[in-house]
Every structure is written in C-alpha cells, then in structure tokens.
Design a protein around this motif. Sequence first.
Motif, PDB file in Angstrom:
ATOM      1  N   LEU A 157       0.827  -1.205   0.000  1.00 56.89           N
ATOM      2  CA  LEU A 157       0.000   0.000   0.000  1.00 56.89           C
ATOM      3  C   LEU A 157       0.863   1.257   0.000  1.00 56.89           C
ATOM      4  CD1 LEU A 157      -2.833   1.259   0.154  1.00 56.89           C
ATOM      5  CD2 LEU A 157      -2.689   1.068   2.648  1.00 56.89           C
ATOM      6  N   LYS A 158       2.007   1.222   0.705  1.00 48.36           N
ATOM      7  CA  LYS A 158       2.907   2.377   0.751  1.00 48.36           C
ATOM      8  C   LYS A 158       3.548   2.651  -0.605  1.00 48.36           C
ATOM      9  CE  LYS A 158       4.122   1.729   5.635  1.00 48.36           C
ATOM     10  NZ  LYS A 158       5.226   1.419   6.585  1.00 48.36           N
ATOM     11  N   LYS A 159       3.627   1.640  -1.447  1.00 48.74           N
ATOM     12  CA  LYS A 159       4.246   1.798  -2.759  1.00 48.74           C
ATOM     13  C   LYS A 159       3.277   2.306  -3.815  1.00 48.74           C
ATOM     14  CE  LYS A 159       7.542  -2.033  -2.062  1.00 48.74           C
ATOM     15  NZ  LYS A 159       8.800  -1.354  -2.441  1.00 48.74           N
ATOM     16  N   VAL A 160       1.977   2.259  -3.515  1.00 47.17           N
ATOM     17  CA  VAL A 160       0.950   2.584  -4.507  1.00 47.17           C
ATOM     18  C   VAL A 160       0.383   3.971  -4.247  1.00 47.17           C
ATOM     19  CG1 VAL A 160      -1.249   1.892  -5.522  1.00 47.17           C
ATOM     20  CG2 VAL A 160       0.362   0.153  -4.731  1.00 47.17           C
ATOM     21  N   SER A 161       0.277   4.742  -5.320  1.00 49.90           N
ATOM     22  CA  SER A 161      -0.333   6.068  -5.247  1.00 49.90           C
ATOM     23  C   SER A 161      -1.407   6.170  -6.324  1.00 49.90           C
ATOM     24  CB  SER A 161       0.721   7.166  -5.450  1.00 49.90           C
ATOM     25  OG  SER A 161       0.120   8.443  -5.530  1.00 49.90           O
ATOM     26  N   VAL A 162      -2.637   6.511  -5.911  1.00 47.06           N
ATOM     27  CA  VAL A 162      -3.755   6.631  -6.838  1.00 47.06           C
ATOM     28  C   VAL A 162      -4.199   8.091  -6.875  1.00 47.06           C
ATOM     29  CG1 VAL A 162      -6.086   5.882  -7.412  1.00 47.06           C
ATOM     30  CG2 VAL A 162      -4.494   4.283  -6.329  1.00 47.06           C
ATOM     31  N   THR A 163      -4.199   8.678  -8.050  1.00 45.09           N
ATOM     32  CA  THR A 163      -4.592  10.075  -8.210  1.00 45.09           C
ATOM     33  C   THR A 163      -5.697  10.184  -9.259  1.00 45.09           C
ATOM     34  OG1 THR A 163      -2.855  10.444  -9.859  1.00 45.09           O
ATOM     35  CG2 THR A 163      -2.328  10.951  -7.556  1.00 45.09           C
ATOM     36  N   THR A 164      -6.568  11.168  -9.049  1.00 45.46           N
ATOM     37  CA  THR A 164      -7.652  11.436  -9.997  1.00 45.46           C
ATOM     38  C   THR A 164      -7.610  12.913 -10.362  1.00 45.46           C
ATOM     39  OG1 THR A 164      -9.141  11.772  -8.115  1.00 45.46           O
ATOM     40  CG2 THR A 164      -9.123   9.598  -9.122  1.00 45.46           C
ATOM     41  N   PRO A 165      -7.096  13.268 -11.526  1.00 43.85           N
ATOM     42  CA  PRO A 165      -7.049  14.679 -11.933  1.00 43.85           C
ATOM     43  C   PRO A 165      -8.418  15.331 -11.867  1.00 43.85           C
ATOM     44  CG  PRO A 165      -5.786  13.312 -13.448  1.00 43.85           C
ATOM     45  CD  PRO A 165      -6.524  12.372 -12.535  1.00 43.85           C
ATOM     46  N   THR A 166      -8.438  16.608 -11.534  1.00 42.91           N
ATOM     47  CA  THR A 166      -9.692  17.333 -11.356  1.00 42.91           C
ATOM     48  C   THR A 166     -10.518  17.348 -12.639  1.00 42.91           C
ATOM     49  OG1 THR A 166      -8.562  18.762  -9.764  1.00 42.91           O
ATOM     50  CG2 THR A 166     -10.673  19.530 -10.598  1.00 42.91           C
ATOM     51  N   ASP A 167     -11.829  17.135 -12.478  1.00 46.06           N
ATOM     52  CA  ASP A 167     -12.808  17.191 -13.570  1.00 46.06           C
ATOM     53  C   ASP A 167     -12.542  16.150 -14.664  1.00 46.06           C
ATOM     54  OD1 ASP A 167     -14.076  19.298 -12.298  1.00 46.06           O
ATOM     55  OD2 ASP A 167     -12.858  20.803 -13.319  1.00 46.06           O
ATOM     56  N   THR A 168     -11.963  15.030 -14.287  1.00 42.56           N
ATOM     57  CA  THR A 168     -11.761  13.934 -15.251  1.00 42.56           C
ATOM     58  C   THR A 168     -12.154  12.624 -14.585  1.00 42.56           C
ATOM     59  OG1 THR A 168      -9.481  13.399 -14.628  1.00 42.56           O
ATOM     60  CG2 THR A 168      -9.791  15.158 -16.232  1.00 42.56           C
ATOM     61  N   ARG A 169     -12.341  11.610 -15.401  1.00 42.10           N
ATOM     62  CA  ARG A 169     -12.603  10.272 -14.884  1.00 42.10           C
ATOM     63  C   ARG A 169     -11.425   9.350 -15.149  1.00 42.10           C
ATOM     64  NH1 ARG A 169     -17.585   9.364 -18.238  1.00 42.10           N
ATOM     65  NH2 ARG A 169     -16.571  11.049 -19.363  1.00 42.10           N
ATOM     66  N   ILE A 170     -10.286   9.949 -15.449  1.00 39.82           N
ATOM     67  CA  ILE A 170      -9.060   9.174 -15.639  1.00 39.82           C
ATOM     68  C   ILE A 170      -8.404   8.951 -14.282  1.00 39.82           C
ATOM     69  CG2 ILE A 170      -6.768   9.166 -16.657  1.00 39.82           C
ATOM     70  CD1 ILE A 170      -7.879  10.763 -18.975  1.00 39.82           C
ATOM     71  N   VAL A 171      -8.113   7.714 -13.973  1.00 38.24           N
ATOM     72  CA  VAL A 171      -7.482   7.360 -12.703  1.00 38.24           C
ATOM     73  C   VAL A 171      -6.057   6.893 -12.982  1.00 38.24           C
ATOM     74  CG1 VAL A 171      -7.618   5.914 -10.650  1.00 38.24           C
ATOM     75  CG2 VAL A 171      -9.722   6.692 -11.764  1.00 38.24           C
ATOM     76  N   SER A 172      -5.107   7.543 -12.337  1.00 38.15           N
ATOM     77  CA  SER A 172      -3.700   7.192 -12.505  1.00 38.15           C
ATOM     78  C   SER A 172      -3.248   6.329 -11.337  1.00 38.15           C
ATOM     79  CB  SER A 172      -2.831   8.448 -12.587  1.00 38.15           C
ATOM     80  OG  SER A 172      -3.177   9.222 -13.713  1.00 38.15           O
ATOM     81  N   ILE A 173      -2.601   5.217 -11.650  1.00 41.09           N
ATOM     82  CA  ILE A 173      -2.064   4.304 -10.625  1.00 41.09           C
ATOM     83  C   ILE A 173      -0.549   4.301 -10.768  1.00 41.09           C
ATOM     84  CG2 ILE A 173      -2.095   1.962  -9.708  1.00 41.09           C
ATOM     85  CD1 ILE A 173      -4.771   1.574 -11.199  1.00 41.09           C
ATOM     86  N   THR A 174       0.136   4.784  -9.747  1.00 34.89           N
ATOM     87  CA  THR A 174       1.598   4.877  -9.771  1.00 34.89           C
ATOM     88  C   THR A 174       2.184   3.973  -8.706  1.00 34.89           C
ATOM     89  OG1 THR A 174       1.492   7.169 -10.540  1.00 34.89           O
ATOM     90  CG2 THR A 174       3.580   6.424  -9.601  1.00 34.89           C
ATOM     91  N   VAL A 175       3.160   3.170  -9.091  1.00 40.01           N
ATOM     92  CA  VAL A 175       3.837   2.256  -8.170  1.00 40.01           C
ATOM     93  C   VAL A 175       5.300   2.654  -8.078  1.00 40.01           C
ATOM     94  CG1 VAL A 175       4.503  -0.133  -7.718  1.00 40.01           C
ATOM     95  CG2 VAL A 175       2.251   0.373  -8.684  1.00 40.01           C
ATOM     96  N   THR A 176       5.809   2.749  -6.865  1.00 36.34           N
ATOM     97  CA  THR A 176       7.209   3.097  -6.619  1.00 36.34           C
ATOM     98  C   THR A 176       7.938   1.883  -6.066  1.00 36.34           C
ATOM     99  OG1 THR A 176       6.554   5.372  -6.101  1.00 36.34           O
ATOM    100  CG2 THR A 176       8.763   4.690  -5.430  1.00 36.34           C
TER     101      THR A 176
END
Length: 241
Positions: free
Chosen positions: A111-130
């Motif tokens: 969970l600490k390695k995963v970052s989920v972001t949702t840009p404003t006014d969009t339905r695109i979900v970005s999943i970033t793994v470190t």
Amino acid sequence: MENHRENDVIEVDLLEIINILLSRFWIILGTGVLAAVIGFVVSKFVLTPTYESTTKIYILNKSENTTVTYSDVQMGTQLTKDYAELINSRYVLETVIGQIPLPEMEYKELLKKVSVTTPTDTRIVSITVTDTDPKQAQNIANCIREVAGEHIQNVMDIDAVNVVEEANLPTTKAGPSVIKWTAVGGILGVFLVCAVILIHYLLDDTIKSSEDVERYLGLSTLALIPVTPDENDGRQKSKRK
C-alpha cells in the motif's frame, strides 16, 4: 521614555547577535558546505534509488444501448474517489501479491508503494507504483490495473474499465533527489550551527568589558587596569616561589 529605552536595548541586542553571527561567518559557511556535501554523498551513493511506473484507466458509467449524457459524465467524476478506494483495497492488493507473486511483501507494505490520483474534472485514474526495481514497479502497476478493473466492475456494476496507458518501464530514477538532499543538508547545517552559536551567546553571562559592567550591573567604571601577558606570567611565578 521607558518604552524608548527598552526599544533601544532590544535594538542593541539584535545588532549584537547579528555581529556575533557575522564574526563567525566562515564557521557557519563551512558547516553549511560540509552538511551539503554529506547530503549529496548520502543521496548519491548511500540511499537506494527508486523508480515510478504509472498506468491509467478510464471509467465510464452508462446504461445499455444508450448514449453518454452529461449526467453520466458528472456521476463518473464524482465516483473517482470511490474508485481510488477500491484500487487501494485489501482485496486488490493481496490478490496482486499472490499473482505476481510477492511472498515477502504484506498488504500494508505494498500500500505504501501505490499512489492513486484522480485529476480534477476527469474520470481518468492514474495508478503509480514506486519500487527499487523498475521492472517490478511496471509489473505491479499492470497487475493492479487488471485486478482493480475487475473488482470495480463487480462492486460498482459498470460496463467496463478502459485502459488509457499501459504501465511504463521507468529508465530514470524518481528519488532520492540529489539536489533536494544537498539543499536541505546545507540549510540544516547552517541552521544548527547558528542555533549553537546563539545558545552559547545567551548562556554566557560572564563580564568581558566595561560596557558589560554598565549594561548588566548598572555601575559606572571609574578606571581600567591594563594587564599585559608578561605581568601575568611574573605574578604567577612570584606566587609559585
């Protein structure tokens, strides 16, 4: 008058502090440079570099055999936070750990390695793994996208989760930032040495000059007796005899 005197005293003290810091300028500068060099060495050669891999998905809510309406777009935008929670859920991450597999990793660690972001006014979900391994970061990101897509479809009862971008294979490290570590090291070094100098100044209550006698004791000095180093040595020798 009293307020004016108090202001004068504060002003003299501030000037004295500034003069003390300026008189030790080379010590402060040297310590800052040394701390900056330590920060550079640690970030460049000691810390393990990390890499980031990002994949993106697009989620659209719509009924069968109907066109997409503005209300569908608004509803999808409002639900992106729910999607982020589902992606970070224990079910998704533990499934990923079992599929890759990652036997030595637990849910909270992933969970600490995963970052989920949702840009404003969009339905695109970005999943970033470190991760420290760029290839593993890519594999984890792609696996999370696939497992999370199925989980979102089942829980939210939507038609499909579309892939916007596959996870990339990172070629440059995401951290640690050498410039940031060097700058922070230099600033901390300067701050600490200034703090030590000021603490030493504030705790030092010895009388060193006639001005100190007038300032702290409120007494006027009538005369000063100069003592040379030779006279001090002679007095010490006579006392020993």
